[in-house]
Design an enzyme around this catalytic site. Structure first.
Site, PDB file in Angstrom:
ATOM      1  CB  CYS A 160      -0.953   0.001   1.188  1.00 34.12           C
ATOM      2  SG  CYS A 160      -2.011  -1.466   1.249  1.00 34.12           S
ATOM      3  CG  HIS A 292      -2.674   4.772   4.777  1.00 33.32           C
ATOM      4  ND1 HIS A 292      -2.417   4.618   3.430  1.00 33.32           N
ATOM      5  CD2 HIS A 292      -2.909   3.524   5.266  1.00 33.32           C
ATOM      6  CE1 HIS A 292      -2.480   3.327   3.111  1.00 33.32           C
ATOM      7  NE2 HIS A 292      -2.788   2.650   4.205  1.00 33.32           N
ATOM      8  CG  HIS A 328      -6.490   1.075   0.599  1.00 36.78           C
ATOM      9  ND1 HIS A 328      -5.427   1.487  -0.179  1.00 36.78           N
ATOM     10  CD2 HIS A 328      -5.934   0.540   1.724  1.00 36.78           C
ATOM     11  CE1 HIS A 328      -4.291   1.227   0.447  1.00 36.78           C
ATOM     12  NE2 HIS A 328      -4.578   0.651   1.604  1.00 36.78           N
TER      13      HIS A 328
END
Length: 850
Positions: A160, A292, A328
């Site tokens: 990620c 994030h 995401h």
């Protein structure tokens, strides 16, 4: 002291669920359009699961007819946004691209070509697609070839944080004057294995995610983004548009857990502090943080705590999560979110966190709930975090708010430790003993395709074994003996490896991670280093080719017949950065943490990156290398077919550069090198095995149209020339060249032609070796295994010969065919990837070298 170059952003490209162009994306962001909705592709499997999906096929301008069907979405999307960014910057087709670098961040690339086998769509399977898009690193090979970017590429595979990390690496290459421009891309299509993994971890939100508030849970997404990074003076000289300026970056490792962030948020806080220090900035300079913000309980709480630790006045700083718009996007998340900032902050608007409800306990910051906040931001921060505790932070400024160039004192970088795991043994001493005894290390291995019965999908190994077309395709990869497959391989006794390790979690140790850990422990011990005192300033850079194949296989098998019951442990352990995660946790390494999945000889990319971190004083030490495992499966055969490899069954051994014999022996193992500042190593009395004097990188750019059966080696020669220039040496100063080619005709010719080109004006022939014949071709770690024998030659003034080869391909080079006594003051280590990336590293003699 040297001035670092200023790095500006001159081109943008984006593809998301709410926009396929920067204009569409900006308009959607400013109108607060959320792209998270019930999945159109996965709801039939996972129920009413939500996702942020790209539902319309993008237009691929400039793509040759018929090529689209042969490429996967990861490569197509990367090409699309990369081309858009180059058009936006006015650089498409510019000659300057021949010296520009390409850095791509991904989490799950190289998957699509094999999905028909997993999803029981066998008729959709395409050999052509596996050839062009069948490896993890093929996305870089495709994009560099289509856009003619020849300054070398890196594939960042840190899950990620991948694209955020890629921005940082591109920035670093420009600010340290390695390249004038870099195209940075993040690309992440959504595939079944990814969504199944997050589903079984029970992290998915039933509706659109609500970061820092309401019911915890994340929304999965997909998309791609691209930035053109450019040296400031180069950009202004050509009148390029400037969207912002990158001021600093940093990475770190939690060394805590495979999936969960450190609840104390030490690593997340460390990465922000390091980035601020790298950019010579204060916390007070940061006016907005794009977080994030996944929406999960643990991430939101840990991230909030980390910001409180770094910013004394954090409650006055707006922070928001763009994932509330687009979910995401995993490997492409960071770059897309960064682009969102560049498109909206100039409007004087701070992006809101959409869907915000009642804040959760411990989440008490200004998350910009639901509505834009008006503020003229000059400097902002972009943070992302990943499985394995990989943390990444970028600091950037809007146009007109740049900072003066920072300065640094370049350090000399020494190699002080080497760790090796191979079929010949563990460590240099044991391996040299085996070589002196004439031990082969190889054996003929056979395996029988598995039979699962009638449950689930048809087993693709059985299918390949019964498919005449595929048997013909794999005629060079197998010897048919009933239904057995045969290969001559160099395999490691992993039980012996475990006996050599000190302390590690056996429950979480797969074979490839165990190899890497043992090699890492050896390198650290060999250097006499103490990670307990240097862990926070030690970088861990791992090069990967195929990664944890056995774990990937177990995870893929667990998706059948019900993906909702996939094995939760195998999901994070199947990622490319899982090996680095295991090593960092086992050894407590908390400095820069990156995985570069460049394919063959990937450890050279890790070595060059680690060298730069130490040379610039960003990290005091770096542990770099690679690891590989042999996994006997038909899937592996398909992957080898992608590389055009033809394994060799010759009992006499792996004969590299042989005129009459091509092919390679599969090898496995690991190689790790410990690097540190030469002065620091000397102060503590550490061993100086060798010194890195300079390196060069390039890319052939011929991957898509590779019709030349006799590759010229032109671009490998350019990498060699660049390395020599950086080292301040000429070809006459090099006493030994070590290649790392893997034995096929094309690999041999490219490497030999490249060396011939580079050394054509030398006054006398240069001795040439390649030691892969001792170990088999250990795909990512081969450079470190060769490096160890080169450093030993420099120490002992004795060069070991190339093993097994009888008749060399050309008479124009001085192949070392028997042991030679020779003083080696400088050596050159070269290598390439199967996708056409080239590396050259100049080495200097260790102590008492001055």
């Amino acid at each position: 002291m040297l001035d670092r170059k200023r790095v500006v952003i001159t081109g943008l490209g984006v593809l998301t669920s709410i926009g396929a162009t920067t204009e569409e994306f900006r308009n959607s962001l400013l109108s607060k359009r959320c792209g998270i909705r019930p999945s159109s592709r996965f709801s039939d499997v996972f129920g009413n699961v939500c996702a942020s999906e790209v539902l319309e096929e993008p237009k691929y301008e400039g793509l040759a007819e018929g090529l689209q069907e042969k490429l996967d979405k990861a490569a197509l999307w990367a090409y699309k946004v990369g081309r858009d960014a180059l058009v936006n910057s006015g650089l498409l087709g510019n000659e300057a691209l021949s010296t520009s670098s390409l850095i791509i961040g991904v989490s799950s690339a190289g998957t699509e070509a094999y999905m028909p086998l997993l999803e029981n769509r066998i008729n959709d399977f395409s050999i052509d697609k596996t050839r062009l898009s069948g490896s993890f690193s093929s996305v870089c090979s495709v994009v560099s070839s289509l856009l003619q970017i020849r300054g070398g590429y890196e594939l960042v595979a840190t899950a990620c944080t991948a694209s955020t990390n890629a921005i940082g690496i591109g920035f670093d290459q420009i600010q340290n004057n390695k390249n004038q421009m870099a195209l940075v891309i993040g690309t992440e299509p959504l595939y079944l294995p990814t969504i199944a993994g997050f589903y079984t971890l029970k992290t998915l939100h039933q509706q659109a995610c609500t970061p820092f508030s309401g019911v915890p849970g994340m929304s999965i997404g997909e998309g791609a983004g691209a930035l053109v990074l450019e040296e400031y003076q180069h950009a202004t000289a050509r009148g390029a548009p400037i969207y912002g300026e990158v001021l600093a970056y940093a990475t770190s490792g939690d060394a805590h857990h495979e999936t969960a962030p450190d609840p104390r948020a030490k690593g997340a806080a460390q990465v922000m502090r390091t980035a601020l220090a790298n950019g010579e900035l204060c916390p007070e300079d940061v006016e907005y943080i794009n977080v994030h913000g996944t929406g999960t309980e643990t991430n939101d709480r840990s991230e909030t705590l980390a910001m409180k630790k770094v910013f004394a006045d954090i409650h006055s700083i707006p922070v928001s999560s763009t994932k509330s718009y687009i979910g995401h996007n995993i490997g492409s998340a960071g770059i897309i979110e960064f682009i969102a900032c560049l498109l909206t902050l100039p409007e004087g608007k701070i992006l809101p966190t959409l869907n915000f409800g009642r804040a959760r306990p411990s989440c008490d910051l200004n998350y910009v709930p639901n509505e834009f906040q008006e503020r003229n931001v000059k400097v902002f921060m972009k943070n992302n975090y990943a499985f394995g505790g990989n943390n990444c932070c970028i600091l950037a400024a809007l146009p007109g708010n740049g900072r003066p160039n920072s300065r640094y004192h370049p350090r000399r970088v020494a190699i002080t430790g080497i760790g090796l795991v191979s079929s010949l043994g563990f460590g240099l001493e044991q391996i040299l003993g085996a070589i002196r005894k004439g031990t082969s290390g190889s054996a003929l291995k056979t395996w029988r395709p598995s039979h699962k019965g009638e449950e689930g999908i048809q087993d693709f190994e059985d299918w390949i074994s019964s498919n005449e077309m595929l048997l013909q395709q794999f005629s060079d990869l197998r010897k048919k003996n009933g239904d057995q497959l045969s290969l001559r391989t160099h395999e490691v006794d992993d039980r012996a490896v475990r006996r050599h390790l000190k302390r590690f979690d056996t429950r979480k140790a797969n074979r490839i991670s165990t190899f890497a850990l043992l090699a890492g422990e050896q390198a650290i011990a060999n250097a006499g280093a103490n990670i307990r005192t240097t862990g926070k300033t030690t970088a861990l850079i791992i090069g990967m080719s195929k990664g944890p194949q056995a774990t990937i296989s177990r995870y893929v098998e667990s998706l059948v017949p019900d993906p909702r019951r996939a094995r939760t442990f195998e999901f994070p352990s199947s990622l490319m950065n899982a090996i680095g995660t295991f090593c960092s946790i086992s050894k407590g390494i908390k400095g820069y943490n990156t995985t570069l999945a460049n394919g063959f000889n990937a450890a050279l990319g890790a070595m060059c990156y680690g060298y730069e971190l130490v040379r610039q004083g960003v990290q005091g030490q770096a542990l770099v290398g690679g690891a590989d495992e042999i996994f006997h499966s038909a899937l592996h055969a398909l992957q080898e077919n992608h590389g055009g490899l033809s394994p060799n069954l010759d009992e006499d051994g792996f004969r590299v550069y042989d005129r009459d014999q091509s092919g390679y022996f599969m090898g496995e193992g690991a190689g790790m090198a410990y690097m540190e500042e030469l002065e620091s190593a000397g102060d503590r009395g550490g061993p100086i095995l060798g010194i890195i004097c300079g390196y060069g990188k390039s890319c052939d750019g011929s991957y898509i149209d590779d019709t030349n059966s006799q590759p010229s080696g032109q671009w490998l020669a350019k990498a060699i020339s660049q390395a020599l220039d950086e080292a301040g040496l000429t070809v006459d100063d090099i006493d030994l060249v070590c290649g790392t080619g893997w034995g096929t005709v094309s690999s041999n010719r490219k490497e030999l032609n490249g060396i011939e080109r580079a050394f054509m004006h030398r006054s006398h022939p240069v001795p040439l070796v390649n030691y892969n014949g001792f170990f088999g071709f250990v795909e990512s770690a081969a450079p470190i295994l060769n490096l160890a024998l080169v450093l030993n030659a420099m120490k002992e003034d004795e060069i070991l010969p190339i093993p097994h080869t009888r008749s060399f391909e050309t008479k124009n080079l001085a192949f070392v065919s028997r042991k030679e006594r020779l003083s080696v003051r400088h050596a050159l280590l070269v290598g390439s990837t199967e996708g056409g990336n080239n590396y050259a590293v100049v080495l200097g003699k260790g102590a008492p070298y001055e």
